[in-house]
Design a protein around this motif. Structure first.
Motif, short mmCIF file in Angstrom:
data_model
loop_
_atom_site.label_atom_id
_atom_site.label_comp_id
_atom_site.label_asym_id
_atom_site.label_seq_id
_atom_site.Cartn_x
_atom_site.Cartn_y
_atom_site.Cartn_z
N LYS A 66 17.28 -104.26 21.52
CA LYS A 66 17.61 -105.55 20.91
C LYS A 66 18.93 -106.12 21.40
CE LYS A 66 17.98 -107.62 16.29
NZ LYS A 66 17.85 -107.35 14.85
N TYR A 67 19.94 -105.25 21.59
CA TYR A 67 21.30 -105.72 21.86
C TYR A 67 21.78 -105.55 23.29
CZ TYR A 67 21.51 -106.08 16.81
OH TYR A 67 21.25 -106.41 15.50
N ALA A 68 21.11 -104.76 24.10
CA ALA A 68 21.59 -104.50 25.46
C ALA A 68 20.55 -104.93 26.49
CB ALA A 68 21.92 -103.03 25.64
N ALA A 69 21.03 -105.52 27.55
CA ALA A 69 20.12 -105.86 28.65
C ALA A 69 19.96 -104.64 29.55
CB ALA A 69 20.70 -107.02 29.45
N GLY A 70 18.77 -104.47 30.09
CA GLY A 70 18.58 -103.42 31.08
C GLY A 70 18.09 -102.10 30.52
N PRO A 71 18.28 -101.06 31.33
CA PRO A 71 17.70 -99.76 31.00
C PRO A 71 18.39 -99.09 29.81
CG PRO A 71 19.10 -99.54 32.90
CD PRO A 71 19.04 -101.01 32.58
N ILE A 72 17.66 -98.15 29.24
CA ILE A 72 18.14 -97.32 28.14
C ILE A 72 17.91 -95.87 28.56
CG2 ILE A 72 17.74 -96.66 25.72
CD1 ILE A 72 16.42 -99.55 25.47
N LEU A 73 18.90 -95.03 28.37
CA LEU A 73 18.72 -93.61 28.68
C LEU A 73 18.58 -92.84 27.37
CD1 LEU A 73 21.46 -93.17 31.42
CD2 LEU A 73 19.03 -93.69 31.72
N LEU A 74 17.55 -92.01 27.32
CA LEU A 74 17.30 -91.15 26.16
C LEU A 74 17.42 -89.71 26.61
CD1 LEU A 74 16.30 -90.54 23.25
CD2 LEU A 74 13.97 -90.73 24.16
N ASP A 75 18.26 -88.96 25.91
CA ASP A 75 18.51 -87.55 26.24
C ASP A 75 18.30 -86.74 24.97
OD1 ASP A 75 19.39 -85.19 27.35
OD2 ASP A 75 21.41 -85.88 27.78
N LEU A 76 17.45 -85.73 25.05
CA LEU A 76 17.17 -84.86 23.91
C LEU A 76 17.55 -83.44 24.29
CD1 LEU A 76 13.61 -86.27 23.24
CD2 LEU A 76 15.61 -86.69 21.81
N ARG A 77 18.28 -82.75 23.40
CA ARG A 77 18.71 -81.38 23.69
C ARG A 77 18.64 -80.53 22.44
NH1 ARG A 77 24.32 -82.86 25.93
NH2 ARG A 77 23.57 -84.49 27.25
N ILE A 78 18.38 -79.27 22.64
CA ILE A 78 18.48 -78.30 21.56
C ILE A 78 19.91 -77.79 21.57
CG2 ILE A 78 17.69 -76.06 20.68
CD1 ILE A 78 15.56 -78.29 20.54
N ALA A 79 20.55 -77.83 20.40
CA ALA A 79 21.94 -77.37 20.26
C ALA A 79 21.97 -76.45 19.03
CB ALA A 79 22.88 -78.54 20.10
N GLY A 80 21.70 -75.17 19.26
CA GLY A 80 21.64 -74.22 18.14
C GLY A 80 20.45 -74.53 17.27
#
Length: 150
Positions: A66-80
């Motif tokens: 909605k607020y940013a033009a262009g690509p979006i990066l999604l990063d998912l990680r297990i942290a404990g």
């Protein structure tokens, strides 16, 4: 030999185009990632954790779209015993949770995210910003139980 979850970071990342279908794509990626962690790595991931993660991913990616033009990066990680959801977009303006207003229509996404998370932070990057939400992988109480609100 399968690495122990604490030996190496377990994660996945994707660049989304910021177009209409990217929210559904992000939700699907999050559910698939957590299912793989449960099946392939034996990590305890509750069904609630999958659903809450999908909701948080949906809210954060929706705001980025909605607020940013262009690509979006999604990063998912297990942290404990948490899943860390990071969303980067090109808009440098940090989001601010608004005060509670039951009469307000819309714009409750960040309030929802913060209420569901064990931790949330928003940081400016050299370009844009990165939002990080940390969510519990397991339910806080045995299933079927109810919290005593007294």
């Amino acid at each position: 030999m399968t690495p122990h979850p604490h030996d190496a970071p377990l994660g996945t990342a994707v660049a989304l185009d910021g177009q209409g279908a990217c929210i559904a794509e992000a939700r699907h990626l999050a559910a698939g990632f957590l299912t793989r962690m449960r099946v392939e790595h034996g990590i305890a991931v509750s069904q609630r954790a999958v659903e809450v993660t999908q909701l948080v991913v949906s809210e954060l990616v929706t705001n980025a779209q909605k607020y940013a033009a262009g690509p979006i990066l999604l990063d998912l990680r297990i942290a404990g015993d948490l899943v860390e959801v990071q969303v980067w977009d090109s808009d440098p303006v940090l989001p601010v949770a608004r005060s509670v207003d039951a009469g307000r229509v819309g714009q409750h996404g960040l309030e929802i995210v913060i209420a569901l998370c064990q931790g949330f932070e928003a940081m400016r990057e050299p370009v844009g910003k990165r939002l990080t939400a940390r969510l519990a992988l397991a339910d806080e109480q045995p299933s079927g139980g109810t919290r005593d609100s007294r």
